[in-house]
Design an enzyme around this catalytic site. Structure first.
Site, short mmCIF file in Angstrom:
data_model
loop_
_atom_site.label_atom_id
_atom_site.label_comp_id
_atom_site.label_asym_id
_atom_site.label_seq_id
_atom_site.Cartn_x
_atom_site.Cartn_y
_atom_site.Cartn_z
N HIS A 198 0.84 -1.21 0.00
CA HIS A 198 0.00 0.00 0.00
C HIS A 198 0.87 1.24 0.00
CE1 HIS A 198 -3.97 -1.88 1.02
NE2 HIS A 198 -3.18 -2.85 1.47
N ASP A 218 0.04 4.43 0.84
CA ASP A 218 -0.06 5.30 2.03
C ASP A 218 0.51 4.65 3.29
OD1 ASP A 218 -2.14 3.52 1.79
OD2 ASP A 218 -3.71 4.89 2.47
N GLU A 267 -8.87 -11.89 6.26
CA GLU A 267 -7.89 -11.24 7.14
C GLU A 267 -8.59 -10.96 8.48
OE1 GLU A 267 -6.81 -7.25 5.99
OE2 GLU A 267 -4.98 -7.25 7.19
N ASP A 278 2.71 -5.51 2.51
CA ASP A 278 1.50 -4.79 2.92
C ASP A 278 1.82 -3.30 3.11
OD1 ASP A 278 -1.22 -4.74 3.24
OD2 ASP A 278 -1.24 -5.49 5.30
ZN LIG Z 1 -3.40 -4.78 2.40
#
Ligand SMILES: [Zn+2]
Length: 315
Positions: free
Chosen positions: A8, A10, A196, A273
């Site tokens: 990601h 951000d 998740e 991630d």
């Molecule tokens: Zn993610």
């Protein structure tokens, strides 16, 4: 070949850049020093779940509301990935979270594409593309529709596909059936964060929508028949071990299901991630797998092969 299918934007910003952008833009940050900012952008040891984990994105998003800022951070992420020796990355972000400064959805995406193209020109060893994230949420439907429009417009011109992110436990995957029907109609590739913060039922909905890749997906391990289905249907899991520890999907380093899933023949890949929030790199993730799960170099190479085969890039 080092590949990150799940990173990601951000969650992977340089704290120094966020500090500089805030000063440039006159944005008041709720911290008083660059060091404090860096601490706030990392998940704390006391993080209890995904919802708390997602709070680490609040500060970075304050400065991602201007086109120059978007362009800069995508460029810098390409730089960081190239310097870490990655050959390929799919960078994801939700353009709807960058509309507060007056940019349109298309302007956000165009700024990101400019940053990426500059990054790829500067670092030819790296190949990369963008995934636009839909957001789970109470009022996100019109923004998700607009995100899909932008994805269609820029598909093949920097954008490789779409994703669904956000609080999975609060806004179940099932709610997004119509949206993914439209994604399929449009012929856009997609992955979905599923399995998740929610269990096997979330994974089953994602598969019903036609997903061939799942963000995390690791809670499929709770359902024997579902594991077999993942193997049989050659579904690729974008697993992010360190992040799973932070969101308490795994209680401790020894209780992550990655070894079980890999040994059962599921196409497991390893990803970061959020490099800043989870203070990790792909190299650190490999090290984690070797240290706690005795993964060998050839097993890691196998996962990299799975990643290459699941990449959305056409070439
Ligand atoms: Zn993610």
């Amino acid at each position: 070949m080092k590949i990150d299918l799940h990173v990601h934007l951000d969650g992977s910003l340089r704290p120094k850049t966020v500090w500089e952008l805030a000063a440039e833009q006159g944005v008041r940050l709720p911290v008083s020093s660059e060091e404090e900012l860096a601490r706030c952008m990392r998940v704390s040891e006391s993080c209890n779940n995904l919802t708390e984990y997602l709070q680490c994105f609040d500060i970075p998003l304050l400065v991602l509301q201007k086109p120059e800022a978007m362009e800069r951070v995508v460029y810098e992420l390409c730089e960081d990935l190239a310097e870490q020796g990655l050959a390929y990355a799919e960078i994801r972000f939700a353009p709807q979270l960058s509309l507060r400064g007056g940019m349109s959805m298309d302007e956000v995406v165009e700024a990101a594409i400019r940053g990426m193209n500059r990054g790829l020109a500067a670092y030819p060893s790296l190949c990369a593309g963008l995934l636009l994230c839909f957001m789970r949420g109470k009022d996100t439907d019109p923004f998700n529709e607009a995100t899909l429009k932008s994805a269609v417009k820029y598909f093949g011109r920097g954008v490789l596909g779409v994703d669904l992110a956000g609080a999975e436990a609060l806004f179940p995957t099932e709610r997004y059936r119509d949206l993914f029907y439209k994604v399929r109609e449009a012929g856009i590739k997609f992955t979905i964060h599923a399995g998740e913060a929610a269990g096997p039922e979330s994974v089953k909905y994602a598969l019903e929508f036609g997903a061939v890749r799942l963000g995390h997906g690791v809670r499929a391990v709770e359902d024997e028949a579902l594991i077999e289905r993942l193997v049989h249907e050659k579904i690729t899991l974008e697993v992010c071990p360190t992040s799973n520890l932070h969101t308490k999907l795994a209680k401790d380093p020894y209780s992550h299901p990655i070894r079980t899933l890999f040994d059962r023949g599921v196409r497991v890949t390893v990803n970061t991630d959020n490099m800043t929030v989870s203070h990790t790199t792909l190299e650190k993730e490999y090290h984690f797998l070797k240290q706690y799960y005795n993964f060998t170099d050839s097993e890691i190479a196998k996962m990299q092969e799975y990643a290459r085969e699941a990449a959305f890039f056409e070439d």
